[in-house]
Design an enzyme around this catalytic site. Structure first.
Site, PDB file in Angstrom:
ATOM      1  N   ASP A   1      23.067  75.223 -25.639  1.00 23.01           N
ATOM      2  CA  ASP A   1      24.280  75.997 -25.366  1.00 23.01           C
ATOM      3  C   ASP A   1      24.877  75.539 -24.032  1.00 23.01           C
ATOM      4  O   ASP A   1      24.222  75.669 -22.990  1.00 23.01           O
ATOM      5  CB  ASP A   1      23.919  77.483 -25.310  1.00 23.01           C
TER       6      ASP A   1
ATOM      7  N   HIS B   1      27.139  77.108 -28.404  1.00 26.95           N
ATOM      8  CA  HIS B   1      27.489  78.458 -27.978  1.00 26.95           C
ATOM      9  C   HIS B   1      28.214  79.175 -29.108  1.00 26.95           C
ATOM     10  O   HIS B   1      29.347  78.843 -29.448  1.00 26.95           O
ATOM     11  CB  HIS B   1      28.375  78.411 -26.731  1.00 26.95           C
TER      12      HIS B   1
ATOM     13  N   SER C   1      27.871  86.532 -26.697  1.00 29.20           N
ATOM     14  CA  SER C   1      28.220  85.973 -25.392  1.00 29.20           C
ATOM     15  C   SER C   1      28.287  87.100 -24.349  1.00 29.20           C
ATOM     16  O   SER C   1      27.310  87.833 -24.172  1.00 29.20           O
ATOM     17  CB  SER C   1      29.522  85.187 -25.501  1.00 29.20           C
TER      18      SER C   1
END
Length: 320
Positions: free
Chosen positions: A260, A286, A134
């Site tokens: 995502d 995600h 991320s």
């Protein structure tokens, strides 16, 4: 190694939330070191110690993540099982104790990552791999692209669910069900900022901070001015990893699911250097990628990451 979502996780939101909250995280025994930074602050780095000569993997966590995040524990558990070594450096303020300087961390913090990764490299007596998830994935890609050949002491890299286009990701998180994630982040970010104002009165506008209802407003008040950007739009543009994918010279996997909620598939970059593998499966959410029967497993993602890293090593050995 294709990802296929289990039938009982039918959407990007479920594929994001369930792995992070409902699948048991493997137990990992970390050894913590505290490093003092050049600006009189500190970061905490959690290590797993393996066998000499085997690979070393550093993992940079996501926004408000840590070594306790599900993806951190899953990767470090697999590394431990293989006898490898690894480390999860905590971005400032993410190790359970407030940092000391008038700054936090952000998606374009490649200077901080450079200091960390160069200090970690001597810990490796075998191959040295870098991974990011991320926000940490975006920072890693920024560093790889900016450093180019100077980053080649890293043998290979992986970035998972990185917000490659911060503006499009931020816009997605301000709409519909995705606002849930924004509220989750702000619930931890705002108290940290209030504490920071007690350390440094007047550092930013408290009323504007408390009024922020999305990440754009938060970044406009806190992240951008605190870290040298004109405003949130300037930060989101200049910090996005999409701009440097064509400059990366280290073998790198960029893994992003098209569903995502943080980075919609239609905005994923299609161009990168020959050293970069763009892997965009249809599903996964995600940093989700759960597999198996209920209650599910977190094993797929670390195995995918390590398969890429070891494939690079095998190719190099075959060419030698």
């Amino acid at each position: 190694m294709n990802y296929i979502a289990p039938f009982w996780l039918p959407s990007g939101h479920l594929q994001t939330i369930y792995p992070a909250t409902c699948i048991a995280k493997p137990d990992v025994r970390f050894r913590r070191e505290r490093w003092h930074t050049p600006d009189a602050d500190f970061i905490d780095v959690d290590f797993v110690d393996g066998q000499p000569g085997k690979p070393f993997v550093v993992l940079f966590h996501g926004l408000e993540g840590s070594s306790d995040s599900h993806y951190s524990r899953a990767l470090m558990a697999e590394i431990t099982r293989r006898g490898w070594s690894g480390a999860v450096p905590h971005f400032r303020g993410c190790s359970g104790e407030p940092n000391l300087a008038p700054r936090f961390y952000h998606s374009g913090d490649s200077g901080e990552l450079d200091w960390i990764i160069r200090r970690l490299h001597p810990h490796a007596s075998g191959k040295f791999y870098a991974c990011g998830v991320s926000l940490g994935g975006n920072v890693l890609l920024r560093w790889l692209g900016e450093s180019q050949h100077q980053a080649e002491f890293v043998d290979a890299a992986c970035a998972v669910s990185a917000p490659l286009d911060l503006a499009q990701g931020g816009n997605a998180l301000s709409r519909g069900l995705s606002r849930l994630y924004t509220r989750m982040f702000l619930q931890t970010l705002k108290p940290k900022c209030v504490a920071k104002l007690q350390q440094f009165p007047g550092l930013f506008d408290l009323d504007a901070l408390m009024a922020a209802q999305d990440l754009h407003a938060f970044d406009n008040v806190v992240t951008a001015p605190l870290h040298g950007y004109r405003d949130a739009d300037d930060y989101w543009d200049r910090a996005s990893a999409k701009h440097v994918l064509t400059d990366i010279t280290v073998p790198t996997l960029v893994l992003n699911a098209k569903n995502d909620p943080f980075m919609p598939g239609e905005y994923l970059p299609r161009k990168a250097s020959r050293q970069v593998v763009l892997d965009y499966p249809d599903e996964g959410g995600h940093v989700g990628f759960a597999t198996g029967r209920l209650p599910g497993s977190l094993d797929w993602l670390p195995l995918r990451m390590l398969k890429f890293l070891t494939a690079i090593e095998a190719t190099e050995m075959a060419e030698a």
